[in-house]
Design an enzyme around this catalytic site. Structure first.
Site, short mmCIF file in Angstrom:
data_model
loop_
_atom_site.label_atom_id
_atom_site.label_comp_id
_atom_site.label_asym_id
_atom_site.label_seq_id
_atom_site.Cartn_x
_atom_site.Cartn_y
_atom_site.Cartn_z
N CYS A 259 0.81 -1.23 0.00
CA CYS A 259 0.00 0.00 0.00
C CYS A 259 0.84 1.27 0.00
O CYS A 259 0.66 2.16 -0.84
CB CYS A 259 -0.98 -0.02 1.17
N HIS A 307 -2.72 1.28 6.84
CA HIS A 307 -3.09 1.20 5.42
C HIS A 307 -3.25 2.61 4.86
O HIS A 307 -3.68 3.53 5.55
CB HIS A 307 -4.40 0.42 5.24
N HIS A 319 -5.82 1.49 -4.39
CA HIS A 319 -4.96 1.02 -3.30
C HIS A 319 -4.51 -0.41 -3.56
O HIS A 319 -5.11 -1.16 -4.34
CB HIS A 319 -5.71 1.10 -1.96
#
Length: 344
Positions: A259, A307, A319
């Site tokens: 990520c 994240h 993402h």
């Protein structure tokens, strides 16, 4: 096959053979002359021969056209900045001219007063009195006085003429610059209208393809929703281009990403350095609110900030989610949002 309206005609080059000599104030528009004379060669919106082109084909076509449009937009922006600076110079010059004009008006008023006195006979009576001296010595003295009187009158007239010359010398380049700025703005308005129409056409085309389900499950909406300019535009277009690549922990491209590796690589492409860690990326980005989000901003998730995704507009983020899964799009609000950050 989709049908498209004809493109606006290109703006033709300026005929330099008949152009008047440029003043030193018109240098700000040198880049504009090249801009106006530039023909925008676009792909024309031609799609693949089949009735339903793929999203890849449409995005590739949009990229080709945008890559030619964006430099022109940036030139327009730069030229407008230059125009603003020149207008500030014009305002400063006008302030310098104002007191000079007041001096001219005052001098003209003085000359007008002298002329009125002469008309009334005041000067004539003074001259007659001087010439009516009773002795040669008095006459010589009177003639010297008359000569000084005439010399002073001449100096006053010359002073007015000099002030007028100074005013004209300062005012001419100002007038030339203002006229040049007006022509420049007209050229910019025409080119901006052409650019806006082309962008609208391209966006309508891509929205139609996405609306027909052409994006597939990984790209359910246009990515990006619109084409922003500047570094954010570079970053968001790069992130969107990675959709479909598989998540690998600790990877930052070019074939795999995690990520924070995806957001780091995207902004690196735009010349902005970010650490390879979601929490640290939050620490080096500027906080923005939900309603301030724009494509390229980062969305941080969960209380422990484990994240991060990139906002691409329209309420969507792109993402890299978890090991073994492809990079994809999801709704920005799908997950526990911690905060938002803007790099750069």
């Amino acid at each position: 096959m989709a049908h498209h309206a004809p493109r606006p005609p290109s703006v033709r080059s300026v005929d330099r053979s008949t152009a008047a000599p440029r003043s030193r104030w018109s240098r700000c528009t040198t880049a504009l002359a090249a801009l106006v004379g530039t023909t925008v060669i676009l792909t024309g919106g031609a799609t693949a021969a089949h009735a339903e082109p793929s999203v890849t084909e449409i995005e590739r076509q949009i990229d080709q056209d945008w890559n030619q449009l964006e430099p022109i937009i940036e030139q327009v922006n730069a030229t407008r900045e230059e125009l603003a600076a020149k207008r500030r110079q014009a305002a400063a010059l006008a302030k310098q001219i104002a007191p000079l004009q007041a001096q001219v008006d005052q001098a003209l008023g003085q000359i007008g007063g002298l002329a009125a006195d002469a008309y009334k006979g005041d000067d004539l009576s003074t001259v007659n009195a001087l010439l009516g001296s009773r002795s040669p010595g008095e006459l010589v003295d009177s003639l010297e006085l008359l000569d000084r009187f005439a010399h002073r009158r001449q100096q006053q007239v010359q002073a007015v003429a000099d002030l007028r010359d100074q005013l004209a010398a300062k005012k001419k380049p100002l007038d030339d610059m203002i006229a040049q700025l007006a022509r420049t703005e007209a050229h910019l308005a025409a080119r901006k209208k052409q650019i806006d129409a082309e962008i609208a056409r391209l966006q309508k085309l891509r929205l139609k393809v996405y609306g027909n389900g052409g994006g597939g499950p990984l790209r359910p909406a246009p990515c990006p929703a619109g084409y922003p300019g500047g570094p954010a535009g570079v970053a968001v277009k790069f992130a969107c281009a990675q959709i479909g690549k598989i998540y690998v922990w600790g990877a930052a491209g070019p074939d795999h990403y995690d990520c924070s590796g995806l957001t780091m690589a995207a902004w690196a492409r735009a010349g902005v350095s970010l650490p390879h860690n979601a929490r640290q990326q939050r620490g080096v980005t500027r906080r923005v609110s939900r309603d301030q989000l724009r494509p390229g901003d980062l969305v941080f998730y969960y209380s422990d900030l484990h994240h991060v995704g990139m906002y691409v507009g329209g309420g969507w983020v792109v993402h890299a989610s978890q090991s073994g899964k492809p990079i994809t799009m999801k709704r920005a609000d799908d997950g526990q949002i911690n905060s938002y950050g803007r790099p750069g």
